[in-house]
Design a protein around this motif. Sequence first.
Motif: not given
Length: 586
Positions: A275-293
């Motif tokens: 539920q932590n906003e920063r964790l979700r933000e990090m994971l979303a950023s990582m996936c976007e950078q490597r072209g994952a969903e």
Amino acid sequence: MARSRPLRILGIEGTAWAASAAVFETTDPTRRTDDERVEIYTDAYEPDSGGIHPREAAEHMHESIPEVVAQARETAREWADERGGDDAIDAVAFSRGPGLGPCLRIVATAARATAQRFDVPLVGVNHMVAHLEIGRHRSEFASPVCLNASGANAHVLGYRNGRYRVLGETMDTGVGNAIDKFTRHLGWSHPGGPKVEARAKDGEFLDLPYVVKGMDFSFSGIMSAAKQAVDSGEAVEDVCFGLQEHVFAMLTEVSERALSLTGSGQLVLGGGVAQNERLREMLASMCEQRGAEFYAPEPRFLRDNAGMIAVLGAKMYEAGDTIAIEDSRIDSNFRPDQVPVTWREEEDWTADGDSVRLGTSSRDDSVRLGSDSRDDSVRLGNDSRNKSAHVDALQGAEATVTIEDGTVTKRRNPRAYRHERLDSRLRRERTRLEARLTSQARRVGVPTPILEDVDPERGLLVFERVGDADLRDDPAERHVRAVARHLATIHDAGFVHGDPTTRNVRIERAASDDRRYLIDFGLGYFTDDPEDYAMDLHVFDQSLTGTADNSESLIAAARGAYRTASSAPEPVLDSLREIEGRGRYQ
């Protein structure tokens, strides 16, 4: 095939703090449909001080479970009346574990009584697999990697050969419990995570320990350092900010390594810490950078809840995976990799080089960005299924590798999810270590690529190209034995590889002796501790489990080869057995 009438499952959850019951109704439990419904009733235990007290949690469960079950049953009856008097429920699903034994026993007793009263089957659900499956169900991803970040647990899971395999996990305590230990030191009440998140918004970066070992991680060192920082006069806001930046970056890095190892292009998130906003933000950023969903369910499905138990219970019920009353004992140490996955295709993805072939899915091939209007979930990134395996630039876990004219250029590009100061330090340190240990391994007789150039400030290394396949592509026993012997050699020389996965072994199959090269020493270090050597073996074992079909026999072969090649194998193998027994459910 969709059912002709709705399937209705009553789920009961109570592994620790959440006394929860839910009713799930759907015409097709195998996929998410527009007409499915989930109603969740939860009464959360909130300790007056400190963390969760098992006795108090059990007392809360004893008082609250009957109430939430009654509410869910009433909803099931109302839904049945809407459909013209159909049976209220088809089955009762309950969390068998992992969790606190006294709480689990109360839940199991309630589930048995309810199933007997309605004369319906009983379904025993693994709590951690339910966290994964609710994300897979609602995202409709074919076969994602899952990061579970909860109070008592933290691990990365991937599916292979009929089970969810633990690709990486915490070596000491769950991420939520680790944060709670820090906040208890400050005298803050449970749960500590939301309080750290709130205070971190006003903080600035503070350097703390960062411990990633392959795809495992450890929180004990960073928590001790955080306590000491507060005691030494550092601003609490700065410590909270630094704590989040390090802990969540560790989880995100390990998730990216798992995506790279398995070849998957999909990640789902589960667990209360999610539920932590920063964790979700990090994971979303990582996936976007490597072209994952990336997909994170809405908060009601992230915290412990009976909705996820009911949803997975429906899938298991349809697969005939029910349990007799006399066999329904709880298991407080119930690991997710102990669960036979009966409700899905045997293989939904197959890695082929650096491309990914995904199994059939009802969803289309479009790219989904931003939030789904159906809920508060997150969907980010590009689907990488159509990328060619024969490309000049390959995306690894944290680096881009370019191959040209027999030369491999490796660039540790900045990772957008990490704080700039932390990212710069890690890229610089790991580039230096990779250069030094690659050369050191060659000196002691382990095949590695020749280093031609290195620039730590730019995170750049240039190597000769070696091998024509990864061990992941050809996990033959002779190769695995050779890798184990290589690890014994570098351990005898006083250092570890740090990340000896099947992706980091290159094989020259055209050579008469099947030459095997170790690559990517960026997580390695010098040490004389047998436990560090054992962690190398543990990481290798996990990667075999996640990528090879006959992993048990391969691991046994590796163990035998290491014992023969090492100058002092017993302390290392004793430490390995201790590491394997730690489990996050002990």
